[in-house]
Each structure stands twice: as C-alpha cells, then as structure tokens.
Design a protein around this motif. Structure first.
Motif, short mmCIF file in Angstrom:
data_model
loop_
_atom_site.label_atom_id
_atom_site.label_comp_id
_atom_site.label_asym_id
_atom_site.label_seq_id
_atom_site.Cartn_x
_atom_site.Cartn_y
_atom_site.Cartn_z
N MET A 114 0.72 -1.08 0.58
CA MET A 114 -0.53 0.05 -0.08
C MET A 114 0.75 1.37 -0.11
O MET A 114 1.40 1.70 0.88
N ALA A 115 0.62 2.27 -0.86
CA ALA A 115 1.19 3.58 -0.34
C ALA A 115 0.58 4.34 -0.01
O ALA A 115 -0.08 4.49 0.75
N GLN A 116 2.49 4.55 0.46
CA GLN A 116 2.75 5.74 2.07
C GLN A 116 1.55 6.90 1.91
O GLN A 116 1.99 7.46 0.78
N SER A 117 1.32 7.47 2.47
CA SER A 117 0.43 8.29 2.80
C SER A 117 1.20 9.46 3.05
O SER A 117 2.17 9.68 2.94
N ILE A 118 1.19 11.02 2.09
CA ILE A 118 2.09 12.06 2.67
C ILE A 118 1.01 13.76 2.92
O ILE A 118 1.48 14.51 2.87
N GLU A 119 0.20 12.80 2.85
CA GLU A 119 -1.20 13.71 3.65
C GLU A 119 -0.60 14.88 4.18
O GLU A 119 -1.20 16.29 4.36
N PRO A 120 0.05 14.29 5.88
CA PRO A 120 0.01 15.98 6.29
C PRO A 120 1.04 16.21 5.60
O PRO A 120 1.28 17.74 6.26
N ASN A 121 2.19 15.97 4.46
CA ASN A 121 3.01 17.07 3.63
C ASN A 121 2.19 18.17 2.78
O ASN A 121 2.47 19.35 2.74
N ILE A 122 1.49 17.76 2.59
CA ILE A 122 0.32 18.42 1.56
C ILE A 122 -0.19 19.25 2.23
O ILE A 122 -0.79 20.96 1.84
N ALA A 123 -1.20 18.79 3.71
CA ALA A 123 -1.99 19.86 4.13
C ALA A 123 -1.43 20.91 4.91
O ALA A 123 -1.74 22.09 4.88
N ASP A 124 0.02 20.51 5.47
CA ASP A 124 1.22 21.89 6.20
C ASP A 124 1.04 22.13 4.79
O ASP A 124 0.91 23.90 5.29
N LEU A 125 2.09 21.97 3.46
CA LEU A 125 1.77 22.86 2.45
C LEU A 125 0.79 23.30 2.61
O LEU A 125 1.07 25.60 2.17
N ALA A 126 -0.62 23.57 2.28
CA ALA A 126 -1.72 24.28 1.81
C ALA A 126 -2.03 25.20 2.34
O ALA A 126 -2.31 26.14 2.21
N ASN A 127 -1.79 24.46 3.88
CA ASN A 127 -2.42 25.54 4.98
C ASN A 127 -1.69 26.74 5.63
O ASN A 127 -2.00 27.93 5.57
N GLY A 128 -0.20 26.42 4.30
CA GLY A 128 0.82 27.37 4.78
C GLY A 128 0.34 28.56 3.51
O GLY A 128 0.45 29.50 4.04
N TRP A 129 -0.09 27.81 2.63
CA TRP A 129 -0.68 28.94 1.09
C TRP A 129 -1.71 29.85 2.08
O TRP A 129 -1.80 31.05 1.99
N LEU A 130 -2.48 29.33 3.10
CA LEU A 130 -3.28 29.84 3.05
C LEU A 130 -3.77 30.92 4.37
O LEU A 130 -3.99 32.04 3.54
N LYS A 131 -2.71 30.47 4.92
CA LYS A 131 -1.88 31.47 6.17
C LYS A 131 -1.34 32.80 5.20
O LYS A 131 -1.73 33.96 5.65
N SER A 132 -0.40 32.53 3.86
CA SER A 132 0.40 33.13 2.83
C SER A 132 -1.29 34.75 3.00
O SER A 132 -0.75 35.44 2.76
N TYR A 133 -1.76 33.93 2.84
CA TYR A 133 -3.01 34.86 2.48
C TYR A 133 -3.91 35.54 3.52
O TYR A 133 -4.81 35.98 2.82
N LYS A 134 -3.56 35.31 4.40
CA LYS A 134 -4.37 35.83 5.61
C LYS A 134 -5.78 35.40 5.21
O LYS A 134 -6.85 35.94 5.89
N LEU A 135 -5.75 34.28 5.37
CA LEU A 135 -7.59 33.80 5.41
C LEU A 135 -7.09 32.87 6.49
O LEU A 135 -6.04 31.99 7.24
N ASP A 136 -9.04 32.95 7.92
CA ASP A 136 -9.18 32.47 8.31
C ASP A 136 -9.56 31.57 7.85
O ASP A 136 -10.65 31.05 8.32
N TYR A 137 -9.06 30.44 8.68
CA TYR A 137 -9.34 28.40 8.05
C TYR A 137 -9.58 28.07 8.94
O TYR A 137 -8.58 28.21 10.41
N LYS A 138 -10.04 26.93 9.89
CA LYS A 138 -10.19 26.30 11.04
C LYS A 138 -9.81 25.05 10.49
O LYS A 138 -10.38 23.83 9.33
N LEU A 139 -9.12 24.16 11.27
CA LEU A 139 -8.71 22.69 11.07
C LEU A 139 -9.75 21.45 12.02
O LEU A 139 -10.39 22.18 11.57
N GLU A 140 -9.46 20.47 10.92
CA GLU A 140 -10.19 19.04 11.68
C GLU A 140 -11.30 19.93 12.64
O GLU A 140 -12.31 19.45 12.47
N GLN A 141 -10.85 19.63 13.71
CA GLN A 141 -11.24 19.37 15.06
C GLN A 141 -11.56 20.61 15.24
O GLN A 141 -12.63 21.33 16.47
N GLU A 142 -11.39 21.66 14.46
CA GLU A 142 -11.95 23.51 15.01
C GLU A 142 -13.40 24.04 14.87
O GLU A 142 -13.65 23.19 13.72
N SER A 143 -13.72 24.88 15.58
CA SER A 143 -15.62 25.34 14.72
C SER A 143 -15.15 25.74 13.93
O SER A 143 -14.55 27.21 14.27
#
Length: 94
Positions: free
Chosen positions: A1-30
């Motif tokens: 089975m292929a190894q998931s690199i989802e955490p790396n992708i999430a970190d990269l994309a969430n960094g993009w959201l942060k660079s655009y100063k977007l107010d995003y919430k993670l999985e457990q946040e309301s």
C-alpha cells in the motif's frame, strides 16, 4: 500500500492559506454552528451519520458580502504523480 503524504500536503496548503491571511479552521475546530451542525447531520462517505470532518474549512466572503463555505480534504500518496509538494508551482494543486 502506498504511503500517505497527506500531512505534508496539508502543511503546505495550510501555509498557503495563512500566507493569504485567510481565517481557516482545522479538522477539530468549529467554523460556525450552522456549518458544524450540517457536517454532523449529513451522511458520511461510508453511509453513516455524523463525523464529517474536512481537514480544513473556511468561509470566504465575496465583494457583495455573501459567504461561501470552503471544505478541503487533503490527499496524497508517496510515489504518485503529484507526490512531491516542492514541485507544485504557483500554488496549483492537481
């Protein structure tokens, strides 16, 4: 089975959201009560009820002050065509 690199992708994309100063919430946040209730009440991908938790979510507002919910689910597997986040240019995700 292929190894998931989802955490790396999430970190990269969430960094993009942060660079655009977007107010995003993670999985457990309301995000807000209305969206949280809809996610809890809607059928899951396995057909059960509740526990729909996207990896990242945000509300975008347009120039007319209308809000749009954005739900993001990150996926990625080592060895796949787009498995190297450093090769993604101009914040384009395939």
């Amino acid at each position: 089975m292929a190894q998931s690199i989802e955490p790396n992708i999430a970190d990269l994309a969430n960094g993009w959201l942060k660079s655009y100063k977007l107010d995003y919430k993670l999985e457990q946040e309301s995000l807000n009560t209305e969206i949280d209730k809809a996610l809890a009440d809607y059928f899951t991908k396995n057909g059960g009820v509740g526990a729909n938790r996207p990896d990242t979510k945000l509300l975008l507002k347009d120039k007319n002050l209308k809000f749009f919910p954005i739900l993001i689910e990150y996926k990625g597997y080592k060895g796949s065509k787009n498995s190297d986040p450093s090769k993604l240019k101009n914040h384009q995700v395939a």
